[in-house]
Scaffold this active site. Sequence first.
Site, PDB file in Angstrom:
ATOM      1  N   ASP A 176     -15.137 -34.375   3.850  1.00 26.90           N
ATOM      2  CA  ASP A 176     -15.199 -35.871   3.415  1.00 26.90           C
ATOM      3  C   ASP A 176     -14.569 -36.824   4.280  1.00 26.90           C
ATOM      4  O   ASP A 176     -13.307 -36.848   4.222  1.00 26.90           O
ATOM      5  CB  ASP A 176     -14.756 -35.818   1.981  1.00 26.90           C
ATOM      6  CG  ASP A 176     -14.799 -37.323   1.388  1.00 26.90           C
ATOM      7  OD1 ASP A 176     -15.748 -38.093   1.724  1.00 26.90           O
ATOM      8  OD2 ASP A 176     -14.153 -37.505   0.574  1.00 26.90           O
ATOM      9  N   LYS A 181     -12.132 -42.774   5.301  1.00 25.09           N
ATOM     10  CA  LYS A 181     -10.395 -42.765   4.826  1.00 25.09           C
ATOM     11  C   LYS A 181      -9.718 -42.885   6.054  1.00 25.09           C
ATOM     12  O   LYS A 181      -9.939 -42.809   7.211  1.00 25.09           O
ATOM     13  CB  LYS A 181     -10.582 -41.130   4.633  1.00 25.09           C
ATOM     14  CG  LYS A 181     -11.126 -40.720   3.273  1.00 25.09           C
ATOM     15  CD  LYS A 181     -11.198 -39.346   3.062  1.00 25.09           C
ATOM     16  CE  LYS A 181     -11.856 -38.760   1.782  1.00 25.09           C
ATOM     17  NZ  LYS A 181     -11.065 -39.190   0.657  1.00 25.09           N
ATOM     18  N   ARG A 232     -19.021 -37.956  -7.204  1.00 28.24           N
ATOM     19  CA  ARG A 232     -19.599 -38.197  -8.547  1.00 28.24           C
ATOM     20  C   ARG A 232     -21.007 -38.375  -8.361  1.00 28.24           C
ATOM     21  O   ARG A 232     -21.722 -38.078  -9.269  1.00 28.24           O
ATOM     22  CB  ARG A 232     -19.116 -39.368  -9.273  1.00 28.24           C
ATOM     23  CG  ARG A 232     -19.013 -40.729  -8.469  1.00 28.24           C
ATOM     24  CD  ARG A 232     -18.108 -41.653  -8.891  1.00 28.24           C
ATOM     25  NE  ARG A 232     -16.812 -41.471  -8.478  1.00 28.24           N
ATOM     26  CZ  ARG A 232     -15.838 -42.052  -8.922  1.00 28.24           C
ATOM     27  NH1 ARG A 232     -15.821 -43.203  -9.599  1.00 28.24           N
ATOM     28  NH2 ARG A 232     -14.760 -41.705  -8.466  1.00 28.24           N
TER      29      ARG A 232
END
Length: 522
Positions: free
Chosen positions: A289, A296, A370
């Site tokens: 990720d 990030k 999600r």
Amino acid sequence: MTSPRTTLSLVDTDPAELAVDAIVIGVHSQTTDPGDGAPADALLLASGAESIAAAFDGKLTETLALLGATGAPGEVIKLATLGTVTAPVVLAVGLGAEPSGAAPAPESLRRAAGAAVRALAGAPRVALALPLPDDADAPAALRAVAEGALLGGYRFAGYKTKPQPTRREPVAEVLVAVPDAADATARAEVDRAQAVAGAVRAGRDWVNAAPNELRPPAFADAVATAARDAGLAVEVLDEAALAAGGYGGILAVGQGSEAPPRLVKLTYTPAGGGSGKRVALVGKGITFDTGGISIKPAQGMWEMKSDMAGAAAVGATMLAVAALKPSVTVTGYLPMAENMPSGSSYRPGDVITMYSGKKVEVLNTDAEGRMVLADAIARACEDGADYLFETSTLTGGQVVALGKRIAGVMGSPELCERVRVAGDATGEPAWPMPLPDDVRKGMESDVADISQVNAGMDRAGHMLQGGVFLREFVTDDVAWAHIDIAGPGYHSGEATGYWTKGGTGVPVRTLLHLVDDVAANG
């Protein structure tokens, strides 16, 4: 890549006479005056070590204290026996203060066994003479010792190309001293512990694998191969099948990577149909990720290889289910994707049509977990489930709220309580959290059915936002629980107890406890 395994068996030979490379005993700290003339702060030997103490003419605790032993939980002190007993080394592991009128808690034994076996790396054969009660609590205590020993001996095989002269091999064989090695209940507990620990170790291996080695297609292949070997039914949806099936969330997250996404479904059906209840397990499988377009910070990003710890846990749980054969149907759903920034990445502002048909406005591509989970949850509900347990390294908010050891759990109140109880029983604590209406209100979208995050709250209530979003994809007739393991799923510090650095295998043992609970009680 398979890490070396530790084997475990039971013995009822006097521990002082066991032909092993080291014998492990437990010691308690004593911080108050015992009232019999002994000094305060003296060590107390735990039960199981009586014959070892006798061989040292009653001077064992005195010698250990001279070496610095305090009995603190997890402390390990090694002592050369110089022929006083058969084993050349005694290792004393701290169990903390002596419980009043009871044996140590199972989790204390689990951590002590793990710390001891890890400290004895290099010793091929080790025996554990730790305190085991002789009452109704005996099976739980023995299970804890066995699990701790097997998991404490775990070491990821790794990728080093040169021999490491200072690296000692993990303990190959562990013997657990019990009153009766032929006792059927004790043997059943060891068999279970070996199946469970083997599954946890497989899950740890997947989490610890380098992200270039375990991109979604490779991860799907690894899980599918292990599941087929275990006797599970396997279905793997590739990118074409995902597109044909309308899995918009999984496809959106995966479209920025050249390694396409997957959805793996694993099914266990008990002989004769079992209890008639159906359990669905869903785990987030983001193999790496970056955050996507909402990228990030670089610091610590390498740990994002662990963002598939939920899927690893579900896959590992299904392997244990296949071995333990509970009387309930269990199906695992593992959505897998790699969240990368590229010209084909999904963007903030995109509107995605999910598998359920709902339209989701994307506000942050780093809230990707999600998205893939929502599709898998909707599929699980469509297939039919009475209970749905989903686990994921979903939010940094879990770590902020509950730390690195306690998972957050949200969903149906009764099921959340069952998760809490299961976590307490297995040493994988979880704490129920609310799903407030104001969080859902802030996720209203001007252009879609729901936005992916609560823009007005930003990071406030971040863990709760994840739970509120996922609730939208659970049908009303399914009891569900979302278990956020952002902290407990990966341990970045020094080894402690039966946790080594890297993947922990949380919450495999909790999920197995829940499966057994549903099989027994509905």
